[in-house]
Design an enzyme around this catalytic site. Structure first.
Site, PDB file in Angstrom:
ATOM      1  N   GLY A  25      68.171  10.066  47.592  1.00 12.69           N
ATOM      2  CA  GLY A  25      67.340  10.105  48.807  1.00 12.69           C
ATOM      3  C   GLY A  25      65.847  10.217  48.534  1.00 12.69           C
ATOM      4  O   GLY A  25      65.087  10.609  49.416  1.00 12.69           O
ATOM      5  N   ARG A  35      58.098  11.969  30.913  1.00 11.09           N
ATOM      6  CA  ARG A  35      57.490  11.102  31.932  1.00 11.09           C
ATOM      7  C   ARG A  35      56.562  11.924  32.827  1.00 11.09           C
ATOM      8  O   ARG A  35      55.451  11.528  33.154  1.00 11.09           O
ATOM      9  CB  ARG A  35      58.601  10.441  32.757  1.00 11.09           C
ATOM     10  N   ARG A  74      59.548   8.256  80.511  1.00  7.94           N
ATOM     11  CA  ARG A  74      58.542   8.826  81.400  1.00  7.94           C
ATOM     12  C   ARG A  74      59.251   9.350  82.637  1.00  7.94           C
ATOM     13  O   ARG A  74      60.393   8.976  82.920  1.00  7.94           O
ATOM     14  CB  ARG A  74      57.523   7.761  81.822  1.00  7.94           C
ATOM     15  N   HIS A  75      58.578  10.198  83.361  1.00  5.12           N
ATOM     16  CA  HIS A  75      59.086  10.660  84.657  1.00  5.12           C
ATOM     17  C   HIS A  75      59.230   9.455  85.594  1.00  5.12           C
ATOM     18  O   HIS A  75      58.639   8.388  85.346  1.00  5.12           O
ATOM     19  CB  HIS A  75      58.084  11.647  85.263  1.00  5.12           C
ATOM     20  N   ASN A 130      50.880   7.849  90.531  1.00  6.64           N
ATOM     21  CA  ASN A 130      51.041   6.529  89.906  1.00  6.64           C
ATOM     22  C   ASN A 130      50.845   5.436  90.953  1.00  6.64           C
ATOM     23  O   ASN A 130      50.199   4.423  90.701  1.00  6.64           O
ATOM     24  CB  ASN A 130      52.443   6.367  89.287  1.00  6.64           C
ATOM     25  N   ARG A 138      56.299  16.311  88.102  1.00  7.70           N
ATOM     26  CA  ARG A 138      56.924  14.981  88.126  1.00  7.70           C
ATOM     27  C   ARG A 138      58.016  14.842  87.065  1.00  7.70           C
ATOM     28  O   ARG A 138      58.962  14.090  87.238  1.00  7.70           O
ATOM     29  CB  ARG A 138      55.879  13.872  88.032  1.00  7.70           C
ATOM     30  N   GLU A 152      51.043  15.888  80.161  1.00  6.11           N
ATOM     31  CA  GLU A 152      50.262  14.662  79.954  1.00  6.11           C
ATOM     32  C   GLU A 152      48.890  14.971  79.365  1.00  6.11           C
ATOM     33  O   GLU A 152      48.372  16.096  79.522  1.00  6.11           O
ATOM     34  CB  GLU A 152      50.131  13.910  81.295  1.00  6.11           C
ATOM     35  N   HIS A 183      55.361  12.007  79.621  1.00  9.84           N
ATOM     36  CA  HIS A 183      54.313  11.190  80.241  1.00  9.84           C
ATOM     37  C   HIS A 183      53.859  10.079  79.298  1.00  9.84           C
ATOM     38  O   HIS A 183      54.115  10.128  78.100  1.00  9.84           O
ATOM     39  CB  HIS A 183      53.119  12.081  80.585  1.00  9.84           C
TER      40      HIS A 183
HETATM   41  N1  LIG Z   1      67.901  14.862  50.368  1.00  5.57           N
HETATM   42  C1  LIG Z   1      68.866  13.945  50.281  1.00  5.57           C
HETATM   43  N2  LIG Z   1      69.972  14.161  49.520  1.00  5.57           N
HETATM   44  C2  LIG Z   1      70.952  13.240  49.432  1.00  5.57           C
HETATM   45  N3  LIG Z   1      70.931  12.058  50.063  1.00  5.57           N
HETATM   46  C3  LIG Z   1      69.860  11.776  50.826  1.00  5.57           C
HETATM   47  C4  LIG Z   1      68.776  12.691  50.974  1.00  5.57           C
HETATM   48  N4  LIG Z   1      67.872  12.141  51.792  1.00  5.57           N
HETATM   49  C5  LIG Z   1      68.342  10.937  52.133  1.00  5.57           C
HETATM   50  N5  LIG Z   1      69.539  10.706  51.564  1.00  5.57           N
HETATM   51  C6  LIG Z   1      70.411   9.531  51.674  1.00  5.57           C
HETATM   52  O1  LIG Z   1      70.331   8.826  50.464  1.00  5.57           O
HETATM   53  C7  LIG Z   1      70.388   7.416  50.726  1.00  5.57           C
HETATM   54  C8  LIG Z   1      69.815   6.652  49.552  1.00  5.57           C
HETATM   55  O2  LIG Z   1      68.547   7.081  49.393  1.00  5.57           O
HETATM   56  P1  LIG Z   1      67.367   6.424  48.541  1.00  5.57           P
HETATM   57  O3  LIG Z   1      66.155   7.050  49.101  1.00  5.57           O
HETATM   58  O4  LIG Z   1      67.436   4.956  48.479  1.00  5.57           O
HETATM   59  O5  LIG Z   1      67.695   7.031  47.094  1.00  5.57           O
HETATM   60  P2  LIG Z   1      66.833   7.084  45.777  1.00  5.57           P
HETATM   61  O6  LIG Z   1      65.451   6.680  46.112  1.00  5.57           O
HETATM   62  O7  LIG Z   1      66.944   8.513  45.346  1.00  5.57           O
HETATM   63  O8  LIG Z   1      67.524   6.160  44.856  1.00  5.57           O
HETATM   64  C9  LIG Z   1      69.590   7.308  51.994  1.00  5.57           C
HETATM   65  O9  LIG Z   1      69.915   6.134  52.716  1.00  5.57           O
HETATM   66  C10 LIG Z   1      69.974   8.547  52.756  1.00  5.57           C
HETATM   67  O10 LIG Z   1      71.102   8.305  53.584  1.00  5.57           O
HETATM   68  O1  LIG Z   2      45.615   6.938  78.085  1.00  2.27           O
HETATM   69  P1  LIG Z   2      45.849   6.111  79.293  1.00  2.27           P
HETATM   70  O2  LIG Z   2      46.115   4.654  79.034  1.00  2.27           O
HETATM   71  O3  LIG Z   2      44.764   6.359  80.314  1.00  2.27           O
HETATM   72  O4  LIG Z   2      47.268   6.668  79.864  1.00  2.27           O
HETATM   73  C1  LIG Z   2      47.446   8.018  80.192  1.00  2.27           C
HETATM   74  C2  LIG Z   2      47.575   8.137  81.699  1.00  2.27           C
HETATM   75  O5  LIG Z   2      48.879   7.732  82.098  1.00  2.27           O
HETATM   76  C3  LIG Z   2      49.279   8.436  83.296  1.00  2.27           C
HETATM   77  C4  LIG Z   2      49.500   7.435  84.419  1.00  2.27           C
HETATM   78  O6  LIG Z   2      48.347   6.701  84.700  1.00  2.27           O
HETATM   79  O7  LIG Z   2      50.416   9.147  82.902  1.00  2.27           O
HETATM   80  P2  LIG Z   2      51.789   9.639  83.649  1.00  2.27           P
HETATM   81  O8  LIG Z   2      51.852   9.003  84.996  1.00  2.27           O
HETATM   82  O9  LIG Z   2      52.913   9.165  82.755  1.00  2.27           O
HETATM   83  O10 LIG Z   2      51.722  11.140  83.677  1.00  2.27           O
HETATM   84  C5  LIG Z   2      48.099   9.388  83.584  1.00  2.27           C
HETATM   85  O11 LIG Z   2      48.469  10.604  84.155  1.00  2.27           O
HETATM   86  C6  LIG Z   2      47.450   9.532  82.236  1.00  2.27           C
HETATM   87  O12 LIG Z   2      46.122  10.014  82.259  1.00  2.27           O
END
Ligand SMILES: Nc1ncnc2c1ncn2[C@@H]1O[C@H](COP(=O)(O)OP(=O)(O)O)[C@@H](O)[C@H]1O
Ligand SMILES: O=P(O)(O)OC[C@H]1O[C@@](CO)(OP(=O)(O)O)[C@@H](O)[C@@H]1O
Length: 701
Positions: free
Chosen positions: A311, A396, A514-515, A521, A566, A587, A653
Site C-alpha cells: 500500500g 538505499r 446541497r440542501h 436561491n 435550509r 455555507e 452548501h
Molecule cells: N497500509 C496498507 N497496508 C496494506 N495494504 C494497503 C495499505 N494501504 C493500501 N493498501 C492496499 O494495497 C493495495 C496495493 O497497494 P500499492 O500502493 O500498489 O502497493 P505498493 O506500492 O506497496 O506496492 C492497494 O490497492 C490497497 O488496497
Molecule cells: O462562491 P459562489 O459561487 O458565490 O457560491 C457560494 C454561494 O452559493 C450559495 C447559493 O447562491 O449557496 P447555498 O444556496 O448552497 O447555501 C450562496 O449562499 C453562497 O454564497
C-alpha cells in the site's frame, strides 16, 4: 427598513428582501414578539449612526435626544431589536441620523411616519431618505419566517412515523439507478487509475531531455504505455548519465488579489520563497517555518518504505491529495515510473534480485534520479515531496539521506502488513493494475512472477530503525492496527501522523448533496438562513426516499448537516439515522454581502465584485470568508469522513461541497470555486480498496 417577528426572542435571522410580509401572523398568539429593524448603507463609513425614535416611551416618545441607537451588525448594516407584547399599541416611528461624536444636530428621515402594528410593519417598505448627500439608506424587509430549527440539539434522530407514507408526492422510482447521470470528466475516479501513473514524470522528459538505458537491461528504444502520460521514452545508445535540465521552473508564488488574504502582510521576499496557497493554520505554520525553522526543514521529504504490495503507492497518493488540498505544494515521485520509463515496463523478477549487480545498479540509479528531481523541485519552492519506492534496505536509505543532507528534512513512512489475506488481495490488485503486468496476458504467470519478486525483496528487507519515521502497522486489517512514530515534531509532520491514524480502507459510500432549493436561491440572494421553496421541500422528501433505499442494507449511517435551517429542513424527512449538525458545514460566510444578490454586490460594491472575480479562491468577503478559509475549517470534516467506517450523508452548501468534493476528486485548489455542484443532485463518493469512485444521481431539476 425591515421588521421581523417571532415568538422567540432568540430568533431574528435576516435574509434580506423587500416587500415580504408573510409568516408574521402565525407567531403572534401570546408570548412576546421579537422585532428587528434593519438599515443598510454602503457609502457612509460610520460617521453617522442611525437611530430610531417614535411614539412610545420605548423609543423616546418623539424626543430625538432619547432616540435608540441602532447597532452595527456588519460594515454596512445596522440593526435594532426589541421585544414587544403582541397586542402592543401601534408604534409610530422614524429613522434619524446622529453624528458619531454627538457634535452636530440630527437629521430626521423624510416622508410620513412608519407604523408598526402587532409586530408587523404597515404599508410598503421604502428607502429612508435624508436631506444630506449620499444619505439614502436601504431599508429592507427581513426574512419573516421565524426559524423552525433553533434550539434543536446538535445530534438528533427522528424515528419513522408509524403507518405514514414518506411523502407520496415525492416517492421515487423503485430503482435508484434510474436517476444516475454521468459524472463530469474530471470526476473522483482515482480507483480506476493506478495511482503510480499519475505521479511526476522525470524532468528529462518534461524538459526535452533523453533517457539513457546503457546500464540497464532494457535494450532498444521502446514506447512506454502509461495511462497517466503520453510520454514516449527515446533511448540513445552510448549515452551515459542522465540529462536533467535544472534551469527550468519558477517558484510557485502566491500573489494575493485581495488585500484581506493571508499574504497581505508578507513582504514580497517571503512570497517569493513560495508560500503555500492556504489560509489559517497552514499559512501561519508556513510563515513560522520560513522565519524560524532551519532552512532544510522548509522542505519535507516523506520517503516510503516497505515490501511490494503493502500500500505504499496508495498511501503516497492519498497523502499527496490531502496535503495539496490543504494548500501545501506537494508532489508524488514514484521510482517505479522512472524505472519503467528507463528500463521498460516488463522486467522479470530477476531484475529485482539483490545479487543481480546490473539490476541493483539500475534500480539505485533511477531512485537517485527521482530523488534528484524531487530535491531540484523543492529548491525551486516545492514544499513536500513524497518519494515512493520500496527503499527497503538501510543502504538505499543512507543514499537518500546523504542526498537530502542540508537540502530537505526526511521522514520515513513504512507500511507494514502481516495479514496474509490482505497481502494476497493486494498482489492480485497489483497484477490487474500495475503497468508492469499490462502486457502479461496470463494472470497466473504474472502472479508467480510478482511473488518471486516479492521474495527477492523479503530476503534483504530491513525495517526502519534510523532517523525520523512513522510506521503504519496493520492499519488496514481492522481495529488492531497501530502507528509508531519516532523523532517526529513540527506542524506538518504532526498533521500527517494525525491524517494517517484516521485513514483506512473499509469500503463505504459518502453521499454529498446541497440542501433543497431555498427561498434565497429563488431570489438569487447569497447566504442568509431562509427555509426551502416548494421545490426544495419536494427534494427533501425525494432525498429521504433515496437515502432510505440507498442505505437500506447498511447497519449504520449518519446524516450530517450545517447549522443553517435550509440543510436541517432538507434532512428532516430522513428517519432512522442520527443527524449531526456541524458548524463547519455552514455555507461560506459572505460577510457584509450576506443577503445580497450578485447584481447588488456588483452595483453597490464594484471593487469587491471585481476582486472576487479576479481571484475567487483567495478573495475574502469583508468580515466574511474566502474559499481558502472554508477549506481550513473543513479539515476536521475531512478527517472525520476518512475515519468513519459507516456511510455518511452530508447535506450542505455550494461552496462547502465544492471544497469537500475537490478533496475526493483531487481537483487543484484554483478550480475549487468553479466546480459545479448542482441543486437536487447527489454525488456519491465510494471509498474503497482501490481509491475513490464517483457516481451521481439527479433526483429532480
Ligand atoms: N497500509 C496498507 N497496508 C496494506 N495494504 C494497503 C495499505 N494501504 C493500501 N493498501 C492496499 O494495497 C493495495 C496495493 O497497494 P500499492 O500502493 O500498489 O502497493 P505498493 O506500492 O506497496 O506496492 C492497494 O490497492 C490497497 O488496497
Ligand atoms: O462562491 P459562489 O459561487 O458565490 O457560491 C457560494 C454561494 O452559493 C450559495 C447559493 O447562491 O449557496 P447555498 O444556496 O448552497 O447555501 C450562496 O449562499 C453562497 O454564497
Amino acid at each position: 427598513m425591515g421588521a421581523s417577528a417571532s415568538k422567540n426572542a432568540e430568533s431574528g435571522a435576516h435574509g434580506g428582501e423587500e416587500g415580504r410580509e408573510e409568516g408574521l401572523n402565525d407567531h403572534q398568539d401570546g408570548g412576546q414578539l421579537y422585532v428587528s429593524l434593519k438599515m443598510e448603507n454602503y457609502k457612509r463609513k460610520g460617521e453617522l449612526i442611525p437611530h430610531v425614535y417614535g411614539s412610545v416611551p420605548l423609543v423616546g416618545s418623539w424626543d430625538a435626544a432619547k432616540a435608540l441607537p441602532m447597532e452595527r451588525e456588519s460594515a454596512s448594516i445596522w440593526e435594532l431589536s426589541f421585544v414587544v407584547p403582541p397586542n402592543h399599541e401601534t408604534l409610530d416611528f422614524k429613522f434619524l441620523l446622529k453624528p458619531k461624536d454627538s457634535s452636530g444636530g440630527c437629521v430626521i428621515e423624510e416622508g410620513p411616519n412608519r407604523l408598526l402594528t402587532r409586530g408587523t410593519l404597515q404599508g410598503d417598505s421604502r428607502m429612508a431618505i435624508f436631506k444630506i448627500d449620499e444619505a439614502s439608506w436601504r431599508a429592507y424587509q427581513e426574512n419573516l419566517q421565524p426559524s423552525t430549527v433553533r434550539g434543536i440539539p446538535d445530534v438528533s434522530i427522528n424515528a419513522p412515523p408509524e403507518n405514514v407514507e414518506n411523502g407520496s408526492s415525492a416517492s421515487l422510482e423503485l430503482d435508484i439507478e434510474h436517476y444516475v447521470v454521468p459524472a463530469p470528466s474530471a470526476s473522483a475516479n482515482s480507483g480506476l487509475v493506478y495511482a503510480a501513473n499519475l505521479t511526476e514524470t522525470p524532468r528529462i522528459f518534461t524538459h526535452g531531455g533523453v533517457f539513457s538505458n546503457m546500464d540497464g537491461p532494457g535494450g532498444s528504444p521502446y514506447p512506454y504505455r502509461d495511462s497517466g502520460t503520453s510520454t514516449t521514452a527515446r533511448l540513445k545508445d552510448g549515452q551515459r548519465g542522465l540529462f536533467v535540465d535544472r534551469g527550468v521552473g519558477s517558484p510557485r508564488m502566491v500573489k494575493s488579489a485581495s488585500a484581506n488574504s493571508f499574504t497581505g502582510n508578507l513582504s514580497l521576499d517571503s512570497e517569493a520563497k513560495g508560500m503555500p496557497a492556504a489560509a489559517g493554520a497552514v499559512a501561519a505554520a508556513a510563515v513560522a517555518d520560513q522565519m524560524l525553522g532551519p532552512k532544510e526543514d522548509r522542505h519535507l521529504a516523506i520517503v516510503l518504505v516497505g515490501l511490494p504490495a503493502r500500500g505504499k503507492t496508495f498511501t503516497a497518493a492519498k497523502l499527496t491529495r490531502y496535503l495539496r488540498w490543504l494548500g501545501h505544494d506537494t508532489k508524488h515521485f514514484n521510482v517505479g515510473k522512472y524505472r519503467r520509463l528507463k528500463h521498460g515496463a516488463n522486467q522479470s523478477a530477476d531484475f529485482f534480485r539483490a545479487d543481480n549487480p546490473e539490476g541493483m545498479e539500475a534500480r539505485n540509479e533511477v531512485a537517485a534520479l527521482a530523488m534528484e528531481d524531487m530535491i531540484s523541485w523543492m529548491q525551486e519552492g516545492g514544499q513536500v515531496g513524497i518519494f515512493d519506492a520500496t527503499n527497503s534496505t538501510r543502504k538505499r536509505r543512507n543514499m537518500l539521506m546523504k542526498m537530502a543532507e542540508g537540502r530537505c528534512k526526511i521522514i520515513f513512512l513504512e507500511t507494514i502488513c502481516n495479514d496474509r489475506r490482505i497481502i494476497e488481495r493486494n498482489i492480485r490488485l497489483k497484477i490487474q493494475q500495475s503497468p508492469d503486468y499490462a502486457d502479461q496476458t496470463n494472470f497466473e504467470a504474472g502472479l508467480e512472477d510478482f511473488k518471486t519478486r516479492l521474495a527477492n525483496y523479503e530476503k534483504v528487507y530491513e525495517t526502519v530503525e534510523e532517523g525520523s519515521y512513522i510506521k503504519m502497522i496493520d492499519m488496514v486489517a481492522g481495529q488492531d492496527g497501530q502507528i509508531q512514530v519516532n523523532h517526529i515534531s513540527g506542524y506538518l509532520p504532526g498533521r500527517i501522523v494525525f491524517f494517517l491514524v484516521n485513514t483506512h480502507l473499509t469500503p463505504r459510500p459518502i453521499l454529498l448533496t446541497r440542501h433543497g432549493e431555498s427561498r434565497d436561491n429563488v431570489r438569487g440572494r447569497i447566504g442568509g438562513d431562509t427555509v426551502l421553496s416548494d421545490r426544495g421541500e419536494l427534494y427533501s422528501k425525494k432525498l429521504a426516499n433515496f437515502v432510505e433505499k440507498r442505505l437500506r442494507s447498511e447497519r449504520a449511517a449518519s446524516i450530517w448537516t450545517s447549522t443553517l435551517q435550509r440543510t436541517i429542513i432538507t434532512a428532516s424527512p430522513i428517519v432512522g439515522f442520527p443527524k449531526i449538525q456541524w458548524r463547519a458545514l455552514d455555507e461560506i460566510n459572505a460577510g457584509v454581502c450576506d443577503g445580497m444578490t450578485y447584481e447588488e454586490i456588483k452595483k453597490n460594491m464594484p471593487e469587491e465584485y471585481e476582486a472576487r472575480k479576479k481571484d475567487k479562491l483567495r478573495y475574502r468577503y469583508p468580515r466574511g470568508e474566502s474559499y481558502l478559509d472554508v477549506i481550513q475549517r473543513l479539515e476536521p470534516v475531512i478527517i472525520e469522513l476518512e475515519r468513519q467506517r459507516a456511510p455518511v450523508v452530508v447535506i450542505s452548501h455550494q461552496a462547502v461541497l465544492r471544497a469537500l468534493y475537490s478533496y475526493f476528486a483531487d481537483r487543484p485548489l484554483k478550480e475549487i470555486p468553479h466546480i459545479e455542484v448542482p441543486l437536487h443532485t447527489i454525488i456519491e463518493i465510494q471509498m474503497g480498496v482501490t481509491g475513490v469512485q464517483e457516481k451521481r444521481y439527479k433526483l429532480m431539476d
